[in-house]
Enzyme design. Structure first.
Site, PDB file in Angstrom:
ATOM      1  N   LYS A  37     -24.908  31.838  69.072  1.00  0.00           N
ATOM      2  CA  LYS A  37     -25.219  32.055  70.483  1.00  0.00           C
ATOM      3  C   LYS A  37     -25.272  30.726  71.221  1.00  0.00           C
ATOM      4  O   LYS A  37     -25.931  29.774  70.762  1.00  0.00           O
ATOM      5  CB  LYS A  37     -26.566  32.770  70.596  1.00  0.00           C
ATOM      6  CG  LYS A  37     -26.504  34.223  70.147  1.00  0.00           C
ATOM      7  CD  LYS A  37     -25.564  35.017  71.025  1.00  0.00           C
ATOM      8  CE  LYS A  37     -25.716  36.508  70.810  1.00  0.00           C
ATOM      9  NZ  LYS A  37     -24.760  37.273  71.626  1.00  0.00           N
ATOM     10  N   ASP A  74     -20.638  32.970  71.072  1.00  0.00           N
ATOM     11  CA  ASP A  74     -20.836  33.999  72.086  1.00  0.00           C
ATOM     12  C   ASP A  74     -21.710  33.410  73.190  1.00  0.00           C
ATOM     13  O   ASP A  74     -22.865  33.050  72.955  1.00  0.00           O
ATOM     14  CB  ASP A  74     -21.517  35.234  71.477  1.00  0.00           C
ATOM     15  CG  ASP A  74     -21.612  36.388  72.471  1.00  0.00           C
ATOM     16  OD1 ASP A  74     -21.219  36.199  73.645  1.00  0.00           O
ATOM     17  OD2 ASP A  74     -22.071  37.469  72.077  1.00  0.00           O
ATOM     18  N   GLU A  82     -16.475  34.287  72.633  1.00  0.00           N
ATOM     19  CA  GLU A  82     -16.748  35.586  73.272  1.00  0.00           C
ATOM     20  C   GLU A  82     -17.480  35.385  74.591  1.00  0.00           C
ATOM     21  O   GLU A  82     -18.451  34.617  74.651  1.00  0.00           O
ATOM     22  CB  GLU A  82     -17.609  36.388  72.290  1.00  0.00           C
ATOM     23  CG  GLU A  82     -18.039  37.771  72.749  1.00  0.00           C
ATOM     24  CD  GLU A  82     -18.686  38.547  71.592  1.00  0.00           C
ATOM     25  OE1 GLU A  82     -18.147  38.527  70.458  1.00  0.00           O
ATOM     26  OE2 GLU A  82     -19.741  39.157  71.813  1.00  0.00           O
TER      27      GLU A  82
HETATM   28  C1  MUC Z   1     -23.723  40.216  71.804  1.00  0.00           C
HETATM   29  O1  MUC Z   1     -22.697  40.272  71.141  1.00  0.00           O
HETATM   30  O2  MUC Z   1     -23.626  39.811  72.942  1.00  0.00           O
HETATM   31  C2  MUC Z   1     -26.595  40.383  73.179  1.00  0.00           C
HETATM   32  C3  MUC Z   1     -26.448  40.947  74.402  1.00  0.00           C
HETATM   33  C4  MUC Z   1     -25.698  42.121  74.232  1.00  0.00           C
HETATM   34  O3  MUC Z   1     -25.332  42.920  75.090  1.00  0.00           O
HETATM   35  O4  MUC Z   1     -25.378  42.287  72.933  1.00  0.00           O
HETATM   36  C5  MUC Z   1     -25.983  41.260  72.161  1.00  0.00           C
HETATM   37  C6  MUC Z   1     -25.035  40.632  71.206  1.00  0.00           C
HETATM   38 MG    MG Z   2     -21.413  39.386  72.838  1.00  0.00          MG
END
Ligand code: MUC
Ligand code: MG
Length: 367
Positions: A162, A191, A217
């Site tokens: 993240k 992401d 992502e």
């Molecule tokens: C992700 O893949 O983004 C965090 C926010 C959401 O909507 O899903 C999670 C994981």
């Molecule tokens: Mg995501």
């Protein structure tokens, strides 16, 4: 096989370790267990995780939408009537996880009625998936140690990192710590949960070129329409659309606009019926897909596993199935198992799990 009752049971299970990401934070799995009960006494089950920062739903809104809007719309239908159920639910906009949980509970009830596993009803391509684990914000060394522990305990060698809320220097330091700590063999990808601007994203990608990312992502919002296209055109790894593609139509728009080159499929938001549409659409357009994680509990992870194993395209890459490992407990009689970096599909009928009634009693919020 007719649906005579639809249940929406709110429950809360704390996380051992909160998950932090650019758009929010999860400390408690305050999900909704959704069940359809048929005239034969079969119970189909799925779960809806409220993600207000992504879909605008809350635990209370999911319970109300299922109880007041969707249950009355589908009572009396057969569990085989998934398309009529979808059409009736589509008269209400939004509410993706509430609708999806009903859809998946109907598939579960169908599988249990005919004694067949849902992953085979959906396509039956394979019997297990490689697993990828999502690492939330923390200090670089803590994130690297967490990934090393997950690899040592579960054999997982694919990690989603993240990024997108802290100074870019911090995210760059995290990626370097992970690569140095884990070595070249491990897959790392990012992401951003829409946290950066297009130019910040381009800056981060430039600085991270030598880290060897396999994909990225939702680094910036899809609403930055031209900026996002500009970024995606310069990105030399697949650019995955996640929260920008809640429906099959969004998948078409994002791919044809050049705003993404790959798609995250989350059964929590598109159920099984619309996840099939997304997978087939992406295959037809020649875009890759990955199985994403909506920060699902074990019920939701079992749904994602069943779907991912069903098709060739969805089983190609490591699937994000393991964040239930951060929860303090769960609802299944037999917990999901991650071993040697893989999860095997459940052989039983339906999605392949049973709810532990004592645990549901302990964690439900409505009694
Ligand atoms: C992700 O893949 O983004 C965090 C926010 C959401 O909507 O899903 C999670 C994981
Ligand atoms: Mg995501």
């Amino acid at each position: 096989m007719q649906i005579e009752e639809v249940r929406a049971i709110p429950f809360s299970i704390p996380y051992r370790k909160p998950l932090l990401f650019a758009s929010g934070q999860v400390d408690v799995a305050d999900h909704v267990l959704v069940q359809v009960v048929t005239t034969d006494g079969v119970v189909g089950t799925a779960e809806a995780p409220p993600r207000p920062y992504t879909y605008g739903e809350t635990q209370a809104s999911i319970v109300a939408a299922v109880r007041d809007l969707f249950a009355p719309a589908i009572l009396g239908l057969s569990v085989l009537d998934r398309e009529p159920a979808r059409a009736r639910m589509a008269r209400t906009v939004g509410n993706p996880t509430a609708k999806s949980a009903i859809d998946m509970a109907m598939w579960d009830a169908w599988g249990k009625t005919v004694g067949q596993p849902v992953h085979r009803l959906l396509g039956g391509f394979t019997d297990g998936l490689r697993v990828s684990h999502m690492i939330g914000f923390d200090a670089p060394q803590v994130m690297a140690e967490e990934a090393a522990r997950i690899r040592a305990e579960y054999g997982i060698t694919s990690f989603k990192v993240k990024v997108g809320r802290r100074p870019i220097d911090d995210d760059v330091a995290v990626c370097r710590a992970l690569r140095e700590g884990l070595g070249e063999e491990v897959e790392l990808y990012l992401d951003g949960n829409r946290g950066w601007t297009p130019s910040e994203s381009a800056d981060a990608l430039r600085r991270l070129r030598d880290v060897g990312l396999s994909r990225v992502e939702e680094l910036c919002p899809a609403d930055d329409v031209l900026g996002r296209r500009w970024l995606v055109a310069r990105c030399d790894v697949p650019f995955v659309a996640d929260e920008s593609v809640p429906t099959p139509a969004d998948v078409t728009r994002e791919l044809l606009a050049g705003s993404a080159t790959a798609i995250s499929i989350k059964t929590a938001r598109t159920g099984f019926s619309d996840s099939l549409r997304v997978a087939h659409l992406a295959e037809g357009l020649g875009a890759e897909v990955v199985i994403g994680n909506q920060i699902d509990g074990q019920v939701g992870s079992a749904c994602a596993l069943a779907f991912g194993a069903a098709l060739r395209t969805t089983s190609r890459y490591a699937a994000e199935l393991s964040n239930f490992l951060d929860m303090s407990d769960d609802l299944l009689t037999e917990p999901l198992v991650v071993a040697d970096g893989r999860m095997a599909v459940r052989p039983g009928p339906g999605i392949g799990f049973e709810i532990d009634d004592d645990k549901l009693q302990r964690y439900r919020d409505d009694q």
